[in-house]
Structure formats: structure tokens, C-alpha cells
Design a protein around this motif. Structure first.
Motif, PDB file in Angstrom:
ATOM      1  N   PHE A   3       6.224 -46.325 -26.723  1.00 52.46           N
ATOM      2  CA  PHE A   3       5.461 -45.410 -25.901  1.00 52.46           C
ATOM      3  C   PHE A   3       5.532 -44.006 -26.460  1.00 52.46           C
ATOM      4  O   PHE A   3       6.486 -43.593 -27.067  1.00 52.46           O
ATOM      5  N   GLY A   4       4.568 -43.225 -26.125  1.00 55.69           N
ATOM      6  CA  GLY A   4       4.625 -41.822 -26.477  1.00 55.69           C
ATOM      7  C   GLY A   4       3.255 -41.219 -26.481  1.00 55.69           C
ATOM      8  O   GLY A   4       2.261 -41.871 -26.768  1.00 55.69           O
ATOM      9  N   GLN A  69       9.324 -45.797 -28.517  1.00 58.33           N
ATOM     10  CA  GLN A  69       8.842 -44.485 -28.881  1.00 58.33           C
ATOM     11  C   GLN A  69       8.485 -43.729 -27.625  1.00 58.33           C
ATOM     12  O   GLN A  69       7.782 -44.237 -26.775  1.00 58.33           O
ATOM     13  N   GLN A  70       8.988 -42.541 -27.491  1.00 66.59           N
ATOM     14  CA  GLN A  70       8.784 -41.791 -26.272  1.00 66.59           C
ATOM     15  C   GLN A  70       8.334 -40.376 -26.578  1.00 66.59           C
ATOM     16  O   GLN A  70       8.817 -39.754 -27.498  1.00 66.59           O
ATOM     17  N   PRO A 156      11.058 -46.743 -22.850  1.00 66.60           N
ATOM     18  CA  PRO A 156      12.019 -46.034 -23.707  1.00 66.60           C
ATOM     19  C   PRO A 156      13.198 -45.527 -22.905  1.00 66.60           C
ATOM     20  O   PRO A 156      13.100 -45.275 -21.699  1.00 66.60           O
ATOM     21  N   ASN A 157      14.330 -45.368 -23.572  1.00 68.96           N
ATOM     22  CA  ASN A 157      15.550 -44.927 -22.886  1.00 68.96           C
ATOM     23  C   ASN A 157      16.282 -43.823 -23.629  1.00 68.96           C
ATOM     24  O   ASN A 157      17.425 -43.508 -23.285  1.00 68.96           O
ATOM     25  N   ASN A 158      15.670 -43.241 -24.654  1.00 66.38           N
ATOM     26  CA  ASN A 158      16.314 -42.144 -25.367  1.00 66.38           C
ATOM     27  C   ASN A 158      16.042 -40.828 -24.647  1.00 66.38           C
ATOM     28  O   ASN A 158      14.951 -40.605 -24.136  1.00 66.38           O
ATOM     29  N   LYS A 159      17.035 -39.960 -24.623  1.00 71.32           N
ATOM     30  CA  LYS A 159      16.909 -38.674 -23.968  1.00 71.32           C
ATOM     31  C   LYS A 159      16.345 -37.645 -24.931  1.00 71.32           C
ATOM     32  O   LYS A 159      16.415 -37.792 -26.154  1.00 71.32           O
ATOM     33  N   GLU A 261      12.726 -40.456 -22.957  1.00 70.14           N
ATOM     34  CA  GLU A 261      12.593 -41.382 -21.850  1.00 70.14           C
ATOM     35  C   GLU A 261      11.631 -40.843 -20.806  1.00 70.14           C
ATOM     36  O   GLU A 261      11.312 -39.648 -20.775  1.00 70.14           O
ATOM     37  N   PHE A 262      11.159 -41.724 -19.930  1.00 71.67           N
ATOM     38  CA  PHE A 262      10.280 -41.351 -18.842  1.00 71.67           C
ATOM     39  C   PHE A 262      11.100 -41.070 -17.595  1.00 71.67           C
ATOM     40  O   PHE A 262      12.090 -41.756 -17.318  1.00 71.67           O
ATOM     41  N   SER A 263      10.674 -40.107 -16.841  1.00 75.71           N
ATOM     42  CA  SER A 263      11.298 -39.852 -15.548  1.00 75.71           C
ATOM     43  C   SER A 263      10.743 -40.836 -14.525  1.00 75.71           C
ATOM     44  O   SER A 263       9.669 -41.419 -14.719  1.00 75.71           O
TER      45      SER A 263
END
Length: 481
Positions: A3-4, A69-70, A156-159, A261-263
Motif C-alpha cells: 500500500f501507499g 508499502q505504506q 502495512p505495519n511499519n511506523k 502504517e495506517f491509522s
């Protein structure tokens, strides 16, 4: 990819980061903008029609658990854009072309309507409906296109603090790995050559169509000795500037994405409204059928190109998983060999230790004997001898330990014997093997029957020959007599 880059996003550079002020990195509305050229996912891995110009440049595929991908989720995510007069006219013209064209003014308009419906279902062609109005252009993102489905991609889960940015190169992985140091130096020059910045490569991964995904992050060191990672949104905003983007394209970069990441609000906004051209019922059913709502998110798939792209990604990930499994299997085999060798060495060292202990004990005994030679037996030694004799007598008693030990040994031998017999009696023959054995025995029996019949025929022939010889001998005797 993953994603992104959904919708319109605006990011600002952190004051501590020495990049120049970034420009707006957002894209126009996701599904409803008139400039959309399709809503496949093609441009995530190369040029091709994308899921609108907004989604096409930022939405990759992360549905196989390894690519995530974010970027920040823009305000125009999957929500329906506001109806402008041009969009309203476009919708009215499409409805007229599909239901009531007035081009010819006779019964042929009904045939033309069916033809326009067929083109709309297919997602290509032009729909003529009025002599004074331009025809409607049917594309795959029109609401009536039938070649649509909903898949799932990994959330995604990266900050943002991790600072991970993905650069998709239109080059093979071997070329990237062989020139990784030159690539890092080139990226450092693109970032201005600042000595306080360090470019690091997080990972390199092969993608379909001879493309390579390189994950990087930039570490900024302050004068007081502390260091921090540049946020992913800030770094991605810098890469999206026109002059920087052209420099990256010269290196072979065709797509850059920030992994953030998404909120919960962004995920809710994404799921709340169905994408343009996707039936709300299908979208709701896709949310219900989501196998893991905490990790997966539904994404639309339109056209055979998108299906082929996802198939290529799946094949690529399957190959990577198989390669990893092969490596793990080799490691396990090597560990098993090492374990076997280690166990054998441990047993050998135990035997060696026992032998050395016995030898040491023998040396101590001889040394003690030599030291005590010539001396009378002392009281403590006599007491110790009496205790040893008592223990020896108890051990040798029939009803004591030695007798019980012999009885246990005999029982163990009998159990082992019976267990061996029972194990020999327990057997099982596979049905296919039993069938083959029966077929083989049948052929053997048929061969023996055939051989017996041949022997019988030969015996009859031998008897006939013997009978003929017995009759001819008297006749010959009478002739020669």
C-alpha cells in the motif's frame, strides 16, 4: 509493492532535516477523478494503467505477507469525489448511451443500446447516442464493467519513525547487488552529499518483470553525537520533488513509496465507502469475507492485466518461499549431522572419562597399598573391611539385591523375546503390493501349468517312440536271422 500513496497527501519536512522544502506529493482523487486511466495496479511494478492516477503511483501489492508499502493515507482515499457538473454530464451521457440512444431515430437505436451495453460490460470502446454530443468513452473503471473482483492485501505495519522508503528499480537484482555501494553513493549525492546523512540499505528483493525493490533508510547525525532516522514521509516527500525525481529516474527508479502504517481512522475511511465502479454490495461482501480483518484489507482488481500481475507476484513470492524453505531444510540437515556427530563425541568422551577414572582409581589403590605396606591394620581399616564384607554378603544373599537383580534380568530377557515374537507376527502389506504379489503368483502358476502340459506331451511322444522301437526290434531280428 504494497500500500501507499492513496489519494491526496501533503507532507512537510522536519526542521532537523536539511532537505529543501518539499512540494506537494499528493495525487489527485483516487477513483473518481476524470484523468484516471484505469484502476489496475500496474504502475506499482512498472508502467501500465493504474488504479487511477493516485492509486497507480502508490498502491503496490502486499497480499503475500512479505511486502508492505505504506504512505500517508490522503483525504481522497476510496471515498467518492464530489459530483462536478462534468461528472454529472458524464453519468447522464453514459446512462443515455446504455438505455435510450437517439442517434438514428428508429428501431436501430435499441440495437445500438445493446451494443453500448456490451461495450460497457467489456470495458472498452465508444458509445454513440446523440448526433450533437460526443460519444461516451467506455473504460474498465466504468461502473458497468464486468471484469472486476476484490482481492486482499496486507495492511502495512511499519511506523513513520522507522524511515523506510521503497525504491523500485527497473533493473535485475543481480545488477543491484553487484553495484550496491555505487547505488548508495549516488543516493547520498542526490540527498545533497551532506556528511551528517548516511544512506543504509534495509533489504533487496526481486520483483516480476526484471524489477528490484530496494528498501532504504537515512540516518541523520547531529553535532552533539546523537543520531536518528529521517521519517519516511519526509524522505519520500524529498524524493517526490521534480528535480530529485528526475535524478532518481536516471538511476533507474520508476517508483518510490514510503512504508508507513495506517491509522485506525484511515483504515475506517478506506473501508467505509466502496471504490468508484465497484458495487457496494460486492464491497460489503468482500469486507465480510475478509479472512483476517486485522491484517488484510480489500482492494479492487479490474481487468486481466491486474490479474496477471498478481499472478506473477504470487509466483515470485512462491519461488522466494520455496528458496527459503530449501535453505532451512539444508540448515536442518546440517544441524542434524552436527547433532549426530556431537552425540557420538559425547559418548566417546564419556567412555574415555570412565576408563581414565578406573585407571586413576587403580593408581590410587596401588599407591595406597605401597604407602601402607609394613604397617599393621588399623582400627578404622578393620571397621571398613567389616562393612564391606557385610555389604558383599547382603548382595550375594539369594533373597537380596543380587537375586532380585537376576530375576529382573530374566524377566527383561523374556519380555524382549516375547516382544520380538509379537513384532514379527505383526505385519501389514499394502493393497497395491498385495495385488502385485497375487498377479505375480498367478503368472507363476500359469507358467508352471504350461510347463507341466509340455512335459506331459513330451512324455507321450517318448512313450510312442519307445513303443515303435520295441515293435521294430523283432522284425529286424527275423530279417537278419
Amino acid at each position: 509493492g504494497a500500500f501507499g500513496g492513496f489519494g491526496t497527501t501533503t507532507t512537510t519536512a522536519a526542521p532537523a532535516f536539511s532537505f529543501s522544502a518539499p512540494t506537494n506529493t499528493g495525487t489527485s482523487g483516487l477513483f473518481g477523478a476524470t484523468q484516471n486511466k484505469g484502476f489496475g495496479f500496474g504502475t506499482s511494478f512498472g508502467t501500465g494503467t493504474g488504479l487511477g492516477s493516485g492509486l497507480g503511483t502508490g498502491l503496490g501489492f502486499g497480499g503475500f505477507g512479505t511486502q508492505q508499502q505504506q504512505t500517508t493515507l490522503g483525504s481522497g482515499l476510496f471515498s467518492q469525489p464530489a459530483q462536478t457538473p462534468a461528472q454529472s454530464n458524464q453519468l447522464i451521457n453514459t446512462a443515455s448511451a446504455l438505455s435510450a440512444p437517439t442517434l438514428l431515430g428508429d428501431e436501430r437505436d435499441a440495437i445500438l443500446a445493446k451494443w453500448n451495453q456490451l461495450q460497457a460490460f467489456w470495458g472498452t470502446g465508444k458509445g454513440y447516442f446523440n448526433n450533437n454530443i460526443a460519444p461516451v468513452e467506455f473504460t474498465q473503471e466504468n461502473p458497468f464493467c464486468r471484469f472486476k473482483a476484490v482481492g486482499y492485501s496486507l495492511i502495512p505495519n511499519n511506523k513513520d519513525e522507522d524511515g523506510l522508503v521503497v525504491l523500485v528499480f527497473n533493473r535485475k537484482e543481480t545488477d543491484i547487488r553487484s553495484q550496491q555501494q555505487q547505488l548508495v553513493e549516488s543516493l547520498h549525492k542526490i540527498l545533497g552529499g551532506n556528511q551528517t546523512l548516511t544512506v543504509n540499505v534495509e533489504g533487496v528483493k526481486t520483483m516480476p518483470d526484471d524489477q528490484t525493490e530496494v528498501i532504504i533508510y537515512v540516518v541523520e547525525r547531529s553535532p552533539n553525537g546523537t543520531s536518528r532516522r529521517v521519517p519516511a514521509s519526509t524522505l519520500h516527500a524529498h524524493f517526490e520533488q521534480a528535480n530529485i525525481k528526475s535524478s532518481l529516474q536516471q538511476l533507474g527508479v520508476n517508483l518510490s513509496m514510503a512504508r508507513t502504517e495506517f491509522s485506525p481512522a484511515q483504515v475506517k475511511q478506506l473501508l467505509q465507502n466502496p471504490p468508484a465502479g465497484v458495487d457496494p454490495i460486492i464491497w460489503e461482501q468482500a469486507k465480510v469475507d475478509n479472512p483476517d480483518p486485522d491484517k488484510l484489507i480489500p482492494v479492487p482488481m479490474v481487468g486481466f492485466k491486474e490479474l496477471l500481475r498478481r499472478l506473477k507476484v504470487q509466483d515470485q513470492m512462491t519461488k522466494q518461499h520455496q528458496t527459503r524453505l530449501d535453505i532451512i531444510s539444508e540448515d536442518i540437515s546440517e544441524l542434524q549431522k552436527n547433532q549426530t556427530t556431537t552425540m557420538a563425541k559425547i559418548a566417546q568422551y564419556k567412555r574415555k572419562l570412565m576408563a581414565l577414572s578406573h585407571r586413576t582409581l587403580q593408581v590410587l589403590i596401588k599407591q595406597e597399598i605401597q604407602r601402607k605396606s609394613g604397617y599393621a591394620i588399623q582400627a578404622d581399616e578393620e571397621q571398613l573391611r567389616v562393612q564391606l564384607d557385610t555389604i558383599q554378603c547382603e548382595l550375594n544373599a539369594p533373597t537380596q539385591f543380587k537375586g532380585r537383580l537376576n530375576e529382573l534380568m530374566s524377566q527383561i530377557r523374556m519380555q524382549n523375546h516375547f516382544g520380538t515374537v509379537r513384532a514379527e507376527e505383526r505385519y501389514y502389506i499394502d493393497a497395491d503390493l498385495l495385488r502385485e504379489i497375487k498377479q505375480h503368483l498367478k503368472q507363476q502358476q500359469e507358467g508352471l501349468s504350461h510347463l507341466i502340459s509340455i512335459i506331459k506331451d513330451d512324455l507321450e511322444d517318448i512313450k510312442l517312440i519307445e513303443h515303435g522301437l520295441n515293435e521294430s526290434i523283432p522284425i529286424r531280428g527275423g530279417v537278419f536271422s
